[in-house]
Design a protein around this motif. Sequence first.
Motif, PDB file in Angstrom:
ATOM      1  N   GLY A 145       0.813  -1.217   0.000  1.00 40.35           N
ATOM      2  CA  GLY A 145       0.000   0.000   0.000  1.00 40.35           C
ATOM      3  C   GLY A 145       0.842   1.260   0.000  1.00 40.35           C
ATOM      4  O   GLY A 145       0.517   2.232  -0.693  1.00 40.35           O
ATOM      5  N   LEU A 146       1.921   1.277   0.759  1.00 44.44           N
ATOM      6  CA  LEU A 146       2.790   2.451   0.810  1.00 44.44           C
ATOM      7  C   LEU A 146       3.462   2.694  -0.540  1.00 44.44           C
ATOM      8  O   LEU A 146       3.585   3.841  -0.986  1.00 44.44           O
ATOM      9  N   PHE A 147       3.881   1.616  -1.191  1.00 45.61           N
ATOM     10  CA  PHE A 147       4.490   1.761  -2.516  1.00 45.61           C
ATOM     11  C   PHE A 147       3.470   2.293  -3.520  1.00 45.61           C
ATOM     12  O   PHE A 147       3.767   3.197  -4.313  1.00 45.61           O
ATOM     13  N   GLY A 148       2.250   1.742  -3.485  1.00 40.50           N
ATOM     14  CA  GLY A 148       1.201   2.217  -4.386  1.00 40.50           C
ATOM     15  C   GLY A 148       0.850   3.669  -4.150  1.00 40.50           C
ATOM     16  O   GLY A 148       0.611   4.432  -5.090  1.00 40.50           O
ATOM     17  N   LEU A 149       0.823   4.069  -2.888  1.00 44.90           N
ATOM     18  CA  LEU A 149       0.540   5.469  -2.546  1.00 44.90           C
ATOM     19  C   LEU A 149       1.604   6.390  -3.126  1.00 44.90           C
ATOM     20  O   LEU A 149       1.293   7.440  -3.702  1.00 44.90           O
ATOM     21  N   TYR A 150       2.862   5.995  -2.991  1.00 45.96           N
ATOM     22  CA  TYR A 150       3.970   6.795  -3.521  1.00 45.96           C
ATOM     23  C   TYR A 150       3.840   6.973  -5.033  1.00 45.96           C
ATOM     24  O   TYR A 150       3.981   8.088  -5.561  1.00 45.96           O
ATOM     25  N   VAL A 151       3.520   5.886  -5.733  1.00 45.60           N
ATOM     26  CA  VAL A 151       3.408   5.938  -7.195  1.00 45.60           C
ATOM     27  C   VAL A 151       2.265   6.854  -7.610  1.00 45.60           C
ATOM     28  O   VAL A 151       2.394   7.670  -8.527  1.00 45.60           O
ATOM     29  N   ARG A 152       1.143   6.761  -6.929  1.00 46.05           N
ATOM     30  CA  ARG A 152      -0.029   7.555  -7.315  1.00 46.05           C
ATOM     31  C   ARG A 152       0.160   9.040  -7.018  1.00 46.05           C
ATOM     32  O   ARG A 152      -0.345   9.892  -7.745  1.00 46.05           O
ATOM     33  N   LEU A 153       0.875   9.344  -5.954  1.00 48.03           N
ATOM     34  CA  LEU A 153       1.096  10.750  -5.629  1.00 48.03           C
ATOM     35  C   LEU A 153       2.009  11.433  -6.633  1.00 48.03           C
ATOM     36  O   LEU A 153       2.041  12.665  -6.712  1.00 48.03           O
ATOM     37  N   LYS A 154       2.762  10.657  -7.393  1.00 53.05           N
ATOM     38  CA  LYS A 154       3.681  11.218  -8.396  1.00 53.05           C
ATOM     39  C   LYS A 154       2.996  11.538  -9.731  1.00 53.05           C
ATOM     40  O   LYS A 154       3.617  12.117 -10.618  1.00 53.05           O
ATOM     41  N   LEU A 155       1.729  11.177  -9.875  1.00 54.48           N
ATOM     42  CA  LEU A 155       1.041  11.350 -11.148  1.00 54.48           C
ATOM     43  C   LEU A 155       0.427  12.739 -11.285  1.00 54.48           C
ATOM     44  O   LEU A 155       0.161  13.420 -10.294  1.00 54.48           O
ATOM     45  N   GLU A 156       0.201  13.138 -12.531  1.00 48.13           N
ATOM     46  CA  GLU A 156      -0.540  14.362 -12.824  1.00 48.13           C
ATOM     47  C   GLU A 156      -2.003  14.021 -13.061  1.00 48.13           C
ATOM     48  O   GLU A 156      -2.355  12.865 -13.302  1.00 48.13           O
ATOM     49  N   GLU A 157      -2.855  15.036 -13.024  1.00 49.72           N
ATOM     50  CA  GLU A 157      -4.273  14.832 -13.286  1.00 49.72           C
ATOM     51  C   GLU A 157      -4.491  14.510 -14.761  1.00 49.72           C
ATOM     52  O   GLU A 157      -3.663  14.825 -15.617  1.00 49.72           O
ATOM     53  N   THR A 158      -5.612  13.846 -15.082  1.00 47.70           N
ATOM     54  CA  THR A 158      -5.870  13.435 -16.464  1.00 47.70           C
ATOM     55  C   THR A 158      -6.140  14.648 -17.355  1.00 47.70           C
ATOM     56  O   THR A 158      -6.667  15.667 -16.893  1.00 47.70           O
ATOM     57  N   PRO A 159      -5.807  14.562 -18.660  1.00 51.58           N
ATOM     58  CA  PRO A 159      -6.067  15.681 -19.580  1.00 51.58           C
ATOM     59  C   PRO A 159      -7.545  16.048 -19.639  1.00 51.58           C
ATOM     60  O   PRO A 159      -7.887  17.229 -19.670  1.00 51.58           O
ATOM     61  N   ALA A 160      -8.419  15.028 -19.666  1.00 50.27           N
ATOM     62  CA  ALA A 160      -9.854  15.299 -19.770  1.00 50.27           C
ATOM     63  C   ALA A 160     -10.347  16.084 -18.562  1.00 50.27           C
ATOM     64  O   ALA A 160     -11.159  17.019 -18.701  1.00 50.27           O
ATOM     65  N   PHE A 161      -9.876  15.730 -17.373  1.00 50.99           N
ATOM     66  CA  PHE A 161     -10.326  16.447 -16.179  1.00 50.99           C
ATOM     67  C   PHE A 161      -9.752  17.864 -16.165  1.00 50.99           C
ATOM     68  O   PHE A 161     -10.443  18.808 -15.747  1.00 50.99           O
ATOM     69  N   GLN A 162      -8.517  18.037 -16.611  1.00 51.14           N
ATOM     70  CA  GLN A 162      -7.938  19.372 -16.688  1.00 51.14           C
ATOM     71  C   GLN A 162      -8.753  20.263 -17.628  1.00 51.14           C
ATOM     72  O   GLN A 162      -9.036  21.431 -17.324  1.00 51.14           O
ATOM     73  N   GLN A 163      -9.137  19.715 -18.779  1.00 51.17           N
ATOM     74  CA  GLN A 163      -9.967  20.471 -19.723  1.00 51.17           C
ATOM     75  C   GLN A 163     -11.300  20.848 -19.086  1.00 51.17           C
ATOM     76  O   GLN A 163     -11.782  21.979 -19.236  1.00 51.17           O
ATOM     77  N   HIS A 164     -11.886  19.889 -18.390  1.00 54.09           N
ATOM     78  CA  HIS A 164     -13.174  20.131 -17.744  1.00 54.09           C
ATOM     79  C   HIS A 164     -13.072  21.259 -16.724  1.00 54.09           C
ATOM     80  O   HIS A 164     -13.938  22.143 -16.669  1.00 54.09           O
ATOM     81  N   MET A 165     -12.019  21.264 -15.917  1.00 59.87           N
ATOM     82  CA  MET A 165     -11.856  22.303 -14.901  1.00 59.87           C
ATOM     83  C   MET A 165     -11.607  23.662 -15.542  1.00 59.87           C
ATOM     84  O   MET A 165     -12.079  24.697 -15.048  1.00 59.87           O
ATOM     85  N   GLU A 166     -10.868  23.678 -16.648  1.00 58.60           N
ATOM     86  CA  GLU A 166     -10.641  24.938 -17.358  1.00 58.60           C
ATOM     87  C   GLU A 166     -11.966  25.509 -17.878  1.00 58.60           C
ATOM     88  O   GLU A 166     -12.205  26.723 -17.819  1.00 58.60           O
ATOM     89  N   LYS A 167     -12.819  24.625 -18.385  1.00 56.94           N
ATOM     90  CA  LYS A 167     -14.130  25.067 -18.871  1.00 56.94           C
ATOM     91  C   LYS A 167     -14.976  25.602 -17.718  1.00 56.94           C
ATOM     92  O   LYS A 167     -15.678  26.601 -17.863  1.00 56.94           O
TER      93      LYS A 167
END
Length: 490
Positions: free
Chosen positions: A223-245
């Motif tokens: 779980g700790l390894f998975g948490l580390y990997v996920r915290l290193k990611l960026e948000e998805t392009p589709a969600f970024q577009q949605h928030m900009e809109k």
Amino acid sequence: MTSNTTEKQKKPFWNKKQPKELTVDDITIVDNDMLKRAVGAAALGNAMEWFDFGVFSYLAVTIGKVFFADTSAAAQLIATFGTFAAAFLVRPLGGMVFGPLGDRYGRQKILAITMIMMAIGTFCIGLIPSYNSIGIMAPLLLLAARLLQGFSTGGEYGGAATFIAEYSTDKRRGFMGSFLEFGTLGGYLLGAGLVTGLTSVMPAQTMLDWGWRIPFFIAAPLGLFGLYVRLKLEETPAFQQHMEKQEALEHSKPRLGLFQMMHKYRAQMLKCIGLVLLFNVSNYMLTSYMPSYLTGILGLSELSSLILVMVVMFVMMPLTLFWGHWTDKVGRRPVIAAGALGLIILSIPCLMLIGSGSMWGVFFGLIILGFVHTCFSGTMPATLPALFTTDIRYSALAIGFNLSVSLFGGTTPLLTAWLVEKTHNLMIPAYYLMAAGAIGLITVFTLRETARKPLRGSTPAVATKAEALNLIKKLQRRNKKTDPKNATPQ
């Protein structure tokens, strides 16, 4: 990663009725390295979830003896599966909490939270004293840990499937999504393999005394390894577009409430529930019920049954990726329909082979069921997110998926074990699978094909600038053919 949209257009620019001059900025160009990291991080969380399922399923008989010591062997198995199923009752609640949070604050943040909660719940099971030590508190604490797991898992699959789908290119969404179920099988195999290894090297009494706890303790570092990997990611392009809109609109469009969303998108929700029923009944029948069915009902040795199911899981891993890749070419609907027909036609022959008692008969029966199931595991991670638009995708998928899993998937081992016990009919699992196949086949006919198409509410997604330019030329040719007056040369 490039993910720009034009502010003026009200409809997608690829809509035939509203052609316009196109540029590369109108298309999402996916960074391949980021895509691989996103797929790996999402699959890792699913692997963590199914590590627990593999451990719990393969230790069902042992867990029954530890936590329900004062009942018969059949009652212990039913009680263990009852505890297993109880966690699924709170999964919709988890979906109702984490889904809207994921649509409001982002997929990546919520997936990090669900990852650590799952790890804590699994780790705590290993700490619970036995029934002989603390009596009724033992099964109650087991239930509490399972409820924590179920609540966190309510936000896991919908978020992970959404995350991969929104990161993937349109042409390879099926293949990329299939890695989510590849992680499922990998996590299950890891858990099941660990239990099998411990069972083979430890005396039965030692395994019963404390050996069964070891797999649950391993959840903490995973779980700790998975948490580390996920915290290193960026948000998805589709969600970024949605928030900009949303920012551009200055929140002029009110956010739908939970029940408003379920009412407005009820047709898509029902389709989601039907597909998930098909997917998860076959899933839990094969992965969660069969190990105990082979041992407790057919009388095979525990080690033999564990190894048989593990081999089948191993064979299913590349098949899942194969179907994911193939759906990008032929479409999702034909593959899902073939799998549903397979359940209807082959379930009885498969259960007859399994019930023969012959090792080869059992093996081929399980292999055929596994092959049929990969028609779903390879397609659903791309099919389900495509049912919904970006603004409600996480919420709708988390709720629809978990409602169906709670009502039909997670209860499969419990209901099947109970029905076999009451009727003494060893073909009950086949009838259960056939019913799921029939419901799934009806649902498939209501779907529209989504392979190689943009997600609802999102811009097209491609791998390179050259591919974006080719797409622009293709759309311009189509627009020119549809309405030559509106076509604007680039």
